[in-house]
Design a protein around this motif. Structure first.
Motif, mmCIF file in Angstrom:
data_model
loop_
_atom_site.group_PDB
_atom_site.id
_atom_site.type_symbol
_atom_site.label_atom_id
_atom_site.label_comp_id
_atom_site.label_asym_id
_atom_site.label_seq_id
_atom_site.Cartn_x
_atom_site.Cartn_y
_atom_site.Cartn_z
ATOM 1 N N LEU A 82 1.039 -1.118 0.048
ATOM 2 C CA LEU A 82 0.018 0.370 0.344
ATOM 3 C C LEU A 82 1.000 1.475 0.326
ATOM 4 O O LEU A 82 0.623 2.635 -0.657
ATOM 5 C CB LEU A 82 -1.230 -0.115 1.340
ATOM 6 C CG LEU A 82 -1.797 -0.932 1.284
ATOM 7 C CD1 LEU A 82 -2.770 -0.866 2.808
ATOM 8 C CD2 LEU A 82 -2.446 -0.925 -0.209
ATOM 9 N N GLN A 83 2.027 0.807 0.645
ATOM 10 C CA GLN A 83 2.890 2.094 1.378
ATOM 11 C C GLN A 83 3.341 2.314 -0.872
ATOM 12 O O GLN A 83 3.738 3.668 -1.202
ATOM 13 C CB GLN A 83 4.087 2.003 1.661
ATOM 14 C CG GLN A 83 4.864 3.633 2.540
ATOM 15 C CD GLN A 83 3.587 3.975 2.826
ATOM 16 O OE1 GLN A 83 3.539 4.015 3.986
ATOM 17 N NE2 GLN A 83 3.178 5.298 2.689
ATOM 18 N N LEU A 84 3.692 1.736 -1.280
ATOM 19 C CA LEU A 84 4.382 2.012 -2.621
ATOM 20 C C LEU A 84 3.294 2.104 -3.098
ATOM 21 O O LEU A 84 3.335 3.645 -4.730
ATOM 22 C CB LEU A 84 3.847 0.702 -3.394
ATOM 23 C CG LEU A 84 4.990 0.354 -5.217
ATOM 24 C CD1 LEU A 84 6.572 1.782 -4.935
ATOM 25 C CD2 LEU A 84 5.964 -0.825 -5.399
ATOM 26 N N ASN A 85 1.895 1.957 -3.460
ATOM 27 C CA ASN A 85 1.412 2.653 -4.043
ATOM 28 C C ASN A 85 0.641 3.818 -3.913
ATOM 29 O O ASN A 85 0.909 5.034 -4.595
ATOM 30 C CB ASN A 85 -0.079 1.758 -4.364
ATOM 31 C CG ASN A 85 -1.085 1.990 -4.214
ATOM 32 O OD1 ASN A 85 -1.088 2.247 -6.384
ATOM 33 N ND2 ASN A 85 -2.588 2.831 -3.879
ATOM 34 N N THR A 86 0.646 4.312 -3.009
ATOM 35 C CA THR A 86 0.346 5.856 -1.996
ATOM 36 C C THR A 86 1.820 6.400 -2.657
ATOM 37 O O THR A 86 2.049 7.325 -3.032
ATOM 38 C CB THR A 86 0.547 5.546 -0.486
ATOM 39 O OG1 THR A 86 -0.732 4.916 0.367
ATOM 40 C CG2 THR A 86 0.007 7.639 -0.318
ATOM 41 N N ALA A 87 3.585 6.339 -2.522
ATOM 42 C CA ALA A 87 4.589 7.109 -2.652
ATOM 43 C C ALA A 87 4.482 6.998 -4.495
ATOM 44 O O ALA A 87 4.294 8.179 -4.533
ATOM 45 C CB ALA A 87 5.589 6.170 -2.777
ATOM 46 N N GLN A 88 3.958 5.873 -5.766
ATOM 47 C CA GLN A 88 4.338 6.115 -6.244
ATOM 48 C C GLN A 88 3.248 7.166 -7.171
ATOM 49 O O GLN A 88 2.927 8.449 -8.067
ATOM 50 C CB GLN A 88 3.810 5.460 -7.454
ATOM 51 C CG GLN A 88 2.955 4.488 -7.465
ATOM 52 C CD GLN A 88 2.215 4.780 -8.374
ATOM 53 O OE1 GLN A 88 2.181 5.663 -9.611
ATOM 54 N NE2 GLN A 88 0.546 3.871 -7.811
ATOM 55 N N GLU A 89 1.898 7.837 -6.261
ATOM 56 C CA GLU A 89 1.120 8.514 -6.431
ATOM 57 C C GLU A 89 0.913 9.494 -5.939
ATOM 58 O O GLU A 89 0.810 10.477 -7.245
ATOM 59 C CB GLU A 89 -0.542 7.550 -5.679
ATOM 60 C CG GLU A 89 -1.273 6.578 -6.215
ATOM 61 C CD GLU A 89 -2.416 6.243 -5.942
ATOM 62 O OE1 GLU A 89 -3.508 7.175 -5.000
ATOM 63 O OE2 GLU A 89 -3.365 5.399 -6.778
ATOM 64 N N ASP A 90 1.330 10.131 -4.891
ATOM 65 C CA ASP A 90 2.135 11.095 -4.551
ATOM 66 C C ASP A 90 3.276 12.182 -5.564
ATOM 67 O O ASP A 90 2.963 12.948 -5.546
ATOM 68 C CB ASP A 90 2.349 10.823 -2.803
ATOM 69 C CG ASP A 90 1.339 10.539 -1.814
ATOM 70 O OD1 ASP A 90 -0.071 10.898 -2.570
ATOM 71 O OD2 ASP A 90 1.699 10.737 -1.374
ATOM 72 N N ILE A 91 4.215 11.061 -6.562
ATOM 73 C CA ILE A 91 5.197 11.620 -7.201
ATOM 74 C C ILE A 91 4.481 12.089 -7.963
ATOM 75 O O ILE A 91 4.867 12.891 -8.868
ATOM 76 C CB ILE A 91 6.492 10.413 -7.145
ATOM 77 C CG1 ILE A 91 6.638 9.984 -5.762
ATOM 78 C CG2 ILE A 91 6.988 11.115 -8.382
ATOM 79 C CD1 ILE A 91 7.540 8.867 -5.992
ATOM 80 N N LYS A 92 2.908 11.405 -8.320
ATOM 81 C CA LYS A 92 3.047 11.496 -10.253
ATOM 82 C C LYS A 92 1.698 13.650 -9.949
ATOM 83 O O LYS A 92 1.951 13.898 -10.860
ATOM 84 C CB LYS A 92 1.666 10.963 -10.573
ATOM 85 C CG LYS A 92 2.672 9.745 -11.335
ATOM 86 C CD LYS A 92 1.611 8.769 -11.805
ATOM 87 C CE LYS A 92 2.514 7.338 -12.361
ATOM 88 N NZ LYS A 92 3.935 7.739 -12.255
ATOM 89 N N LYS A 93 1.550 13.280 -7.983
ATOM 90 C CA LYS A 93 1.362 14.839 -8.090
ATOM 91 C C LYS A 93 1.964 16.364 -8.775
ATOM 92 O O LYS A 93 1.337 17.212 -8.886
ATOM 93 C CB LYS A 93 0.440 14.696 -7.207
ATOM 94 C CG LYS A 93 -0.722 13.746 -7.184
ATOM 95 C CD LYS A 93 -1.634 13.285 -5.656
ATOM 96 C CE LYS A 93 -2.179 12.831 -5.749
ATOM 97 N NZ LYS A 93 -2.784 11.981 -4.185
#
Length: 507
Positions: free
Chosen positions: A205-216
């Motif tokens: 879940l943390q990997l998913n959250t991190a890549q989403e945050d980076i894309k923002k």
């Protein structure tokens, strides 16, 4: 002294000429790249923050608009601040013939998962090989074990639900999947170790959250801002904890194999991966742990997302629940109360429902994502320049009335759509319309030689989990509405709302 100065001057002149040549070559390459790219029609393509934000907010609509206008040609779109080329399904048969030196799947995944900042390993041939050669062939004999783990996971995770009880579906399914898949990945002891399970779910879940945050983030700020994001810091810590936890376990297996004559090799992915490493003379504990991290991320996140999407859809479809419950009950009776591989294959209606849910609620709006390493020309004469990402607008394909004709058109949810096609057609239609099949119209698991190798295990696991929900519970929206919970959309990503709960009551 004059000779030395002459030498220095000559060296400086050489450097200057080389610099000018390099800059000239760079500018020529850039100009040529832009010229080739500008020949492609555009949907929302452009530079700047306005275009980046527009994509984040309207990505789905932009893909649909582009597909309607240019379905028989390539077009470009600005995604996350970078231009990408979108290619319709008619070109997929010719693209799948191109070698990895032209179209790279790992290089595309690097960008998708922001590996420059997340530090995720995206190219691991041993893992893919082991899934295909070890895991998938073993499913027939391991399905009874998986079924037992499903039963135990429900007992551990679901409340009594004697009366209507609110359950956060996302978190419960994530915990179940970690245990069920963990049984095959790391064995019966670790898959029930609370510390391991917590770390495995947290990492995914943390990997998913991190890549989403980076894309923002705006691309220009990523090098400075991304490493400082709290989600990225938590991801690195989660990976470190899981690697440190797995390392001594991996080493202890190696030591036991070398020194214990009575040692019996565990029948799980960890052992299979270690054996594959030994075959090439590699005994790296770090690599074995990294492959387990990749397995955890893929299995936990995608299976949880898919199963949650299906349950959210079933929660507002009582007629479909009754139909599928009847099929599961009948199948279990015919197979002695367990879900064997043959039993899972016989549940054609459930398979059809799962496939239709993914047609309407896929995990993303694109697939067949590749990095173009060498420019190439499509059969219609369009040139795709090296350096871009190419994708197929899968969700728009799923809504194409030409591909989904009949009384129930493409924009209508038909739970038995694939079932009816399999019943009416011959062997080819039967094969093309399965949940796990990958082709030009079914793109959830990718396409071609890089199609998801773990989809057969995932499909079995999802069917078992859904079967248990259907047999044991009534369920509905927590707020009492008969409208399906809305998806959360960001750019090309579509996901169920993880904060929503369903009400469950045991039958």
């Amino acid at each position: 002294m004059d000779v030395e100065l002459l030498g220095i001057g000559h060296s400086a002149q050489t450097v200057a000429i080389a610099t000018v040549f390099f800059l000239g070559f760079f500018l020529f390459t850039k100009v040529n790249f832009n010229a080739q790219l500008r020949k492609l029609p555009a949907i929302g393509a452009g530079k700047g923050e306005t275009y980046r934000k527009r994509f984040l907010e309207q990505g789905k609509a932009m893909y649909e608009d582009g597909y309607k206008k240019f379905k028989d040609s390539a077009f470009r779109i600005t995604a996350y601040g970078e231009e990408q080329v979108i290619i319709g399904p008619r070109f997929l048969p010719e693209l799948r013939k191109l070698p990895d030196s032209v179209l790279s799947f790992p290089k595309a995944v690097e960008l998708a998962l922001e590996t420059k900042y997340t530090k995720v390993e995206t190219e691991e041939p041993l893992l893919t090989h082991s899934i295909k050669a070890d895991l998938t062939p073993a499913l027939a004999r391991l399905n009874p074990i998986i079924f037992d783990e499903v039963e135990r996971a429900f007992h551990d995770e679901m409340p009594d639900c004697k009366d209507w009880t609110a359950v956060n579906v996302w978190s419960k399914i994530a915990a179940m999947v970690a245990k069920i898949s963990g049984r095959l990945f790391v064995g019966p002891e670790l898959c029930h170790d609370e510390k391991y399970l917590e770390m495995a779910v947290n990492y995914a879940l943390q990997l998913n959250t991190a890549q989403e945050d980076i894309k923002k983030l705006r691309p220009i700020f990523k090098p400075w801002t991304a490493p400082r994001l709290e989600s990225v810091k938590k991801l690195h810590e989660a990976r470190k904890q899981l690697e440190e936890f797995l390392a001594p376990i991996i080493q202890s297996r190696r030591d036991a194999k070398d020194h214990d004559p009575n040692w019996i090799e565990p029948d799980d992915m960890l052992s299979w991966l270690m054996k594959r490493q030994e075959e090439i003379g590699d005994t790296s504990t770090k690599r074995a742990a990294a492959m387990q991290l990749g397995l955890n991320f893929a299995a936990i996140l995608t299976t949880t997302l898919t199963t949650t999407n299906i349950l959210y859809t079933l929660a507002v479809s009582p007629d479909d629940v009754a139909m599928l419950r009847e099929e599961v009950q009948k199948t279990l009776v015919e197979h002695g109360g367990t879900l064997t591989s043959r039993a899972l294959q016989q549940m054609l209606k459930l398979d059809s429902y799962m496939k239709e849910c993914m047609r309407f609620y896929p995990p993303g709006y694109t697939t067949f994502t590749r990095r173009v390493l060498k420019s190439f020309t499509l059969s219609n004469g369009q040139t795709i320049p090296a350096g871009v990402i190419i994708e197929t607008p899968s969700h728009a394909v799923y809504q194409d009335p030409e591909l989904y004709p009949g009384p129930n058109s493409s924009d209508t949810f038909d739970s038995l759509r694939s079932y009816k096609l399999r019943q009416a057609g011959g062997a080819t239609e039967h094969a093309r319309n399965q949940f796990v099949t990958t082709n030009e119209q079914n793109l959830m698991f990718g396409y071609g030689r890089h199609a998801c190798p773990g989809r057969f295990f995932a499909a079995n696991e999802i069917k078992m989990i859904l079967s248990r929900f259907l047999l044991n519970y009534e369920f509905k929206n927590e707020d009492g509405s008969d409208e399906r919970y809305a998806q959360i959309e960001l750019g090309k990503v579509s996901a169920p709302n993880a904060e929503k709960s369903l009400l469950f009551r045991r039958i």
